[in-house]
Motif scaffolding. Structure first.
Motif, mmCIF file in Angstrom:
data_model
loop_
_atom_site.group_PDB
_atom_site.id
_atom_site.type_symbol
_atom_site.label_atom_id
_atom_site.label_comp_id
_atom_site.label_asym_id
_atom_site.label_seq_id
_atom_site.Cartn_x
_atom_site.Cartn_y
_atom_site.Cartn_z
ATOM 1 N N ASP A 1 57.747 34.310 41.834
ATOM 2 C CA ASP A 1 57.924 33.377 42.942
ATOM 3 C C ASP A 1 58.945 33.905 43.949
ATOM 4 N N ILE A 2 59.928 34.655 43.480
ATOM 5 C CA ILE A 2 60.926 35.211 44.386
ATOM 6 C C ILE A 2 60.311 36.348 45.208
ATOM 7 N N VAL A 3 59.439 37.129 44.596
ATOM 8 C CA VAL A 3 58.739 38.171 45.349
ATOM 9 C C VAL A 3 57.867 37.536 46.427
ATOM 10 N N LEU A 4 57.171 36.450 46.067
ATOM 11 C CA LEU A 4 56.361 35.748 47.060
ATOM 12 C C LEU A 4 57.238 35.215 48.192
ATOM 13 N N LEU A 5 58.418 34.713 47.837
ATOM 14 C CA LEU A 5 59.339 34.228 48.859
ATOM 15 C C LEU A 5 59.717 35.348 49.827
ATOM 16 N N LEU A 6 60.032 36.519 49.288
ATOM 17 C CA LEU A 6 60.410 37.641 50.144
ATOM 18 C C LEU A 6 59.253 38.063 51.043
ATOM 19 N N MET A 7 58.047 38.065 50.498
ATOM 20 C CA MET A 7 56.886 38.402 51.314
ATOM 21 C C MET A 7 56.684 37.373 52.415
ATOM 22 N N ALA A 8 56.825 36.095 52.057
ATOM 23 C CA ALA A 8 56.636 35.034 53.045
ATOM 24 C C ALA A 8 57.737 35.067 54.094
ATOM 25 N N ASN A 9 58.968 35.268 53.661
ATOM 26 C CA ASN A 9 60.081 35.321 54.609
ATOM 27 C C ASN A 9 59.926 36.506 55.563
ATOM 28 N N ALA A 10 59.412 37.610 55.043
ATOM 29 C CA ALA A 10 59.144 38.759 55.906
ATOM 30 C C ALA A 10 58.170 38.381 57.012
#
Length: 224
Positions: A155-164
């Motif tokens: 979920d944190i990786v998804l957050l980083l992708m989304a924030n990017a």
């Protein structure tokens, strides 16, 4: 990572200057355009020939490592620092806000944190150290009952992708939009009032996604 000529013997003064100019130019170009910026552009910005760039940095991963090793170490340190917070939730939130702020400040780092670089061993070592601390950070907040129990590292990786995507999409028009997004995301991770959501992607799926994001030779350049 395969040792570069730089690591085998001391550089002559002129070679050292060229290396520093290349790294300085690459940091600026990566920050503005992302990691897929053509290396010919970096060489031109540095005032050297492309052959000189490749002599110092045989692959793009070598150049990325030289530019971002310290920043990825800071990413790992963010998770370690968060473990020292007085409680799990405040530590988890501080970590998420810090790494997302790092992304927002540097387009190149945004790319680095959501991709894998198998040849850049130093970067991957820092990433693994940060991952280990993140696992502890999540477990601590879940154990105290503040972080929803179904949150995973994926979920944190998804957050980083989304924030990017938010950072890229909002650009200079709304440079602080990412703060709103991160606040909403964190609110959704609270255990209080949590409802069932679809399962996260598997670790293998996330790793495949991160590898797909690595720039391929000849791929079209993304614009900001």
């Amino acid at each position: 990572m395969t040792p570069s000529p730089d690591s085998e013997r001391p550089l002559r003064a002129d070679a050292a200057r060229n290396r520093d100019r290349i790294v300085e130019a690459a940091v600026a170009d990566f920050a503005e355009h992302g990691l897929e910026v053509p290396l010919e552009d970096v060489a031109q910005h540095a005032g050297v020939g492309i052959a000189t760039l490749y002599r110092r940095f045989p692959s793009r991963d070598d150049l990325v490592a030289a530019c971002f090793e310290r920043r990825v170490a800071e990413y790992a340190q963010a998770a370690e620092d968060a473990l020292g917070a007085p409680d799990g939730w405040s530590g988890f939130c501080a970590y998420v806000e810090r790494i997302c702020a790092m992304q927002a400040a540097d387009r190149g780092l945004t790319d680095v944190l959501t991709r894998t670089f198998p040849r850049a061993q130093a970067l991957e070592d820092h990433r693994q150290r940060g991952f280990a601390h993140l696992v502890r950070l999540i477990a601590r907040a879940q154990a105290e009952g503040t972080l929803r129990v179904d949150v995973t590292t994926e979920d944190i990786v998804l957050l980083l992708m989304a924030n990017a995507g938010v950072v890229l999409g909002a650009g200079d028009a709304a440079p602080n939009a990412w703060r709103r997004f991160v606040g909403l995301y964190l609110d959704g991770l609270r255990s209080e009032g949590a409802t069932a959501v679809p399962p996260p992607p598997s670790p293998r799926q996330v790793m495949r996604a991160m590898r797909r994001l690595v720039p391929q030779p000849g791929a079209p350049r993304r614009t900001s």
